[in-house]
Design a protein around this motif. Structure first.
Motif, mmCIF file in Angstrom:
data_model
loop_
_atom_site.group_PDB
_atom_site.id
_atom_site.type_symbol
_atom_site.label_atom_id
_atom_site.label_comp_id
_atom_site.label_asym_id
_atom_site.label_seq_id
_atom_site.Cartn_x
_atom_site.Cartn_y
_atom_site.Cartn_z
ATOM 1 N N GLY A 23 0.842 -1.195 0.000
ATOM 2 C CA GLY A 23 0.000 0.000 0.000
ATOM 3 C C GLY A 23 0.869 1.233 0.000
ATOM 4 N N GLY A 24 0.560 2.166 0.893
ATOM 5 C CA GLY A 24 1.302 3.417 0.984
ATOM 6 C C GLY A 24 0.361 4.593 0.868
ATOM 7 N N ARG A 25 0.919 5.772 0.953
ATOM 8 C CA ARG A 25 0.136 7.008 0.914
ATOM 9 C C ARG A 25 -0.686 7.092 -0.371
ATOM 10 N NH1 ARG A 25 0.087 11.449 3.623
ATOM 11 N NH2 ARG A 25 1.944 10.953 4.802
ATOM 12 N N ALA A 26 -1.985 7.375 -0.227
ATOM 13 C CA ALA A 26 -2.915 7.606 -1.333
ATOM 14 C C ALA A 26 -2.979 6.458 -2.337
ATOM 15 C CB ALA A 26 -2.566 8.916 -2.040
ATOM 16 N N SER A 27 -2.865 5.227 -1.834
ATOM 17 C CA SER A 27 -2.952 4.054 -2.704
ATOM 18 C C SER A 27 -4.379 3.533 -2.784
ATOM 19 C CB SER A 27 -2.062 2.923 -2.168
ATOM 20 O OG SER A 27 -0.721 3.285 -2.201
ATOM 21 N N ASN A 28 -4.684 2.891 -3.873
ATOM 22 C CA ASN A 28 -5.946 2.183 -4.059
ATOM 23 C C ASN A 28 -5.575 0.774 -4.474
ATOM 24 O OD1 ASN A 28 -7.779 4.476 -3.702
ATOM 25 N ND2 ASN A 28 -6.784 5.228 -5.550
ATOM 26 N N ALA A 29 -5.850 -0.218 -3.594
ATOM 27 C CA ALA A 29 -5.320 -1.539 -3.884
ATOM 28 C C ALA A 29 -6.136 -2.649 -3.243
ATOM 29 C CB ALA A 29 -3.877 -1.627 -3.396
ATOM 30 N N THR A 30 -6.099 -3.804 -3.906
ATOM 31 C CA THR A 30 -6.540 -5.060 -3.317
ATOM 32 C C THR A 30 -5.269 -5.808 -2.957
ATOM 33 O OG1 THR A 30 -8.555 -5.098 -4.639
ATOM 34 C CG2 THR A 30 -7.793 -7.200 -3.736
ATOM 35 N N ILE A 31 -5.147 -6.176 -1.688
ATOM 36 C CA ILE A 31 -3.881 -6.679 -1.155
ATOM 37 C C ILE A 31 -4.126 -7.987 -0.422
ATOM 38 C CG2 ILE A 31 -1.989 -6.184 0.442
ATOM 39 C CD1 ILE A 31 -2.749 -3.167 0.084
ATOM 40 N N SER A 32 -3.203 -8.930 -0.574
ATOM 41 C CA SER A 32 -3.232 -10.138 0.237
ATOM 42 C C SER A 32 -1.803 -10.495 0.621
ATOM 43 C CB SER A 32 -3.900 -11.292 -0.505
ATOM 44 O OG SER A 32 -3.128 -11.679 -1.619
ATOM 45 N N GLY A 33 -1.683 -11.284 1.663
ATOM 46 C CA GLY A 33 -0.367 -11.746 2.102
ATOM 47 C C GLY A 33 -0.147 -11.490 3.577
#
Length: 173
Positions: A23-33
């Motif tokens: 992720g991080g600042r101003a991110s748009n994400a689908t994340i797994s792990g």
């Protein structure tokens, strides 16, 4: 991540950050792990004195939209764990999300601290900014002003928080 010494995360300047996780600042994400961090000494996580700086062990970040799945956090330190936020709207966090997140979904994401043999000999200390607005230190998912009201997104988080061993636990806000 396995480290024989100390682990230090420090967001130093205005809007600067240090993060273990996606992720991080101003991110748009689908994340797994999953995140698995073992320190042979101390762990320090600090949002520092600069405005909107942060340090985080977890997926997400400030001002973003995140869907997080299959993402437990296992954190073990032989000695102390310190989580500190000082500056205006700075934060320090063990968990997914972050400050002012527009939408956050993190289902069944457990946080386990000091479960490993030999860990947990020091204190766990959390200190939020006592003189600054929205400065927070936390163990958990979400963050200051993260409730879905900043945008049209949802706020749906779940998971257990387990502290296996610690010399003491101190929370100051």
């Amino acid at each position: 991540m396995v480290d024989g010494g100390s682990i230090n995360l420090l967001g130093r300047g205005g809007q600067a950050y240090a993060q273990i996780g996606h992720g991080g600042r101003a991110s748009n994400a689908t994340i797994s792990g999953n995140l698995d961090i073992d320190s042979g000494d101390f762990i320090t996580i600090s949002g520092a004195t600069a405005a909107e700086s942060y340090a985080q062990i977890g997926h997400g970040g400030v001002d973003g939209n995140f869907t997080i799945t299959n993402a437990d956090i296992d954190l073990d330190a032989v000695n102390a764990i310190s989580v500190t936020a000082v500056g205006a709207e700075s934060y320090a966090q063990i968990g997914h999300g972050g400050s002012q997140v527009y939408s956050l979904s993190a289902a069944d994401a457990d946080i386990r601290i000091n479960q490993a043999a030999g860990s947990g000999n020091g204190a766990i200390t959390l200190q939020g900014g006592t003189q600054q607005a929205n400065a927070h230190a936390m163990i958990g998912h979400g963050g200051a002003r993260t409730d879905g009201t900043r945008g049209t997104g949802a706020y749906d988080v779940s998971g257990n928080i387990e502290i296996g061993k610690s010399a003491s636990v101190s929370l100051t806000g």
